[in-house]
Design a protein around this motif. Structure first.
Motif, PDB file in Angstrom:
ATOM      1  N   GLY A   3       0.611  -1.259   0.257  1.00 26.66           N
ATOM      2  CA  GLY A   3      -0.430  -0.107   0.498  1.00 26.66           C
ATOM      3  C   GLY A   3       0.929   1.625  -0.113  1.00 26.66           C
ATOM      4  N   ASP A   4       1.839   0.769   0.369  1.00 25.40           N
ATOM      5  CA  ASP A   4       2.916   2.488   0.267  1.00 25.40           C
ATOM      6  C   ASP A   4       3.062   3.042  -1.105  1.00 25.40           C
ATOM      7  OD1 ASP A   4       4.403   3.999   1.570  1.00 25.40           O
ATOM      8  OD2 ASP A   4       6.610   3.247   0.720  1.00 25.40           O
ATOM      9  N   ILE A  15       1.285  -3.391 -17.207  1.00 24.58           N
ATOM     10  CA  ILE A  15       1.616  -5.200 -16.947  1.00 24.58           C
ATOM     11  C   ILE A  15       0.448  -5.504 -17.670  1.00 24.58           C
ATOM     12  CG2 ILE A  15       1.009  -5.980 -14.831  1.00 24.58           C
ATOM     13  CD1 ILE A  15       2.021  -3.847 -13.056  1.00 24.58           C
ATOM     14  N   ASP A  16      -0.610  -5.198 -17.978  1.00 25.23           N
ATOM     15  CA  ASP A  16      -1.987  -5.665 -19.030  1.00 25.23           C
ATOM     16  C   ASP A  16      -0.932  -5.616 -20.340  1.00 25.23           C
ATOM     17  OD1 ASP A  16      -4.175  -6.981 -19.203  1.00 25.23           O
ATOM     18  OD2 ASP A  16      -4.831  -5.178 -20.277  1.00 25.23           O
ATOM     19  N   GLY A  76      -2.268 -15.212 -18.311  1.00 27.06           N
ATOM     20  CA  GLY A  76      -3.496 -15.504 -17.142  1.00 27.06           C
ATOM     21  C   GLY A  76      -2.760 -15.404 -16.113  1.00 27.06           C
ATOM     22  N   LEU A  77      -2.379 -14.916 -16.242  1.00 26.08           N
ATOM     23  CA  LEU A  77      -1.561 -13.731 -14.600  1.00 26.08           C
ATOM     24  C   LEU A  77      -2.541 -13.347 -13.864  1.00 26.08           C
ATOM     25  CD1 LEU A  77       1.400 -13.950 -12.505  1.00 26.08           C
ATOM     26  CD2 LEU A  77       1.608 -12.756 -13.011  1.00 26.08           C
ATOM     27  N   VAL A  78      -2.939 -13.378 -12.646  1.00 22.99           N
ATOM     28  CA  VAL A  78      -4.110 -11.949 -12.210  1.00 22.99           C
ATOM     29  C   VAL A  78      -2.894 -11.632 -11.175  1.00 22.99           C
ATOM     30  CG1 VAL A  78      -6.220 -11.915 -11.210  1.00 22.99           C
ATOM     31  CG2 VAL A  78      -5.815 -13.995 -12.955  1.00 22.99           C
ATOM     32  N   LEU A  79      -3.149 -10.294 -11.008  1.00 22.69           N
ATOM     33  CA  LEU A  79      -2.577  -9.204 -10.248  1.00 22.69           C
ATOM     34  C   LEU A  79      -2.941  -8.195  -8.837  1.00 22.69           C
ATOM     35  CD1 LEU A  79       1.177  -7.605 -12.079  1.00 22.69           C
ATOM     36  CD2 LEU A  79       0.396 -10.227 -10.467  1.00 22.69           C
ATOM     37  N   LYS A  80      -3.836  -8.679  -7.895  1.00 24.30           N
ATOM     38  CA  LYS A  80      -4.463  -8.142  -7.667  1.00 24.30           C
ATOM     39  C   LYS A  80      -3.911  -6.793  -5.825  1.00 24.30           C
ATOM     40  CE  LYS A  80      -7.743 -11.771  -7.144  1.00 24.30           C
ATOM     41  NZ  LYS A  80      -8.439 -12.527  -7.058  1.00 24.30           N
TER      42      LYS A  80
END
Length: 68
Positions: free
Chosen positions: A38-39, A56-57, A64-68
């Motif tokens: 969060g920084d 990144i997209d 197929g990598l999902v970043l949250k």
């Protein structure tokens, strides 16, 4: 070779100088930060966040990598 422990023990990361150099590099704080979750909000503008998300997209979207 790229572990935090190994990198933090390199002379250049301690003093700002590579072995045998006489000219100092920019301060390490300009390259390294704690990386707390969060920084990023304290370092990136909304526009920068949008650009990073788009990049990144574009680069990883097909994996197929999902970043949250």
């Amino acid at each position: 070779m790229t572990s935090f422990e190994n990198l933090s023990n390199l002379e250049v990361n301690k003093s700002g100088l590579q072995q045998g150099e006489r000219v100092a590099l920019p301060e390490n704080r300009l390259y390294f930060r704690k990386g707390k979750v969060g920084d990023l909000e304290n370092h990136f503008t909304d526009e920068m966040n949008e650009k990073i998300d788009k990049l990144i997209d574009e680069k990883l979207g097909h994996t197929g990598l999902v970043l949250k």
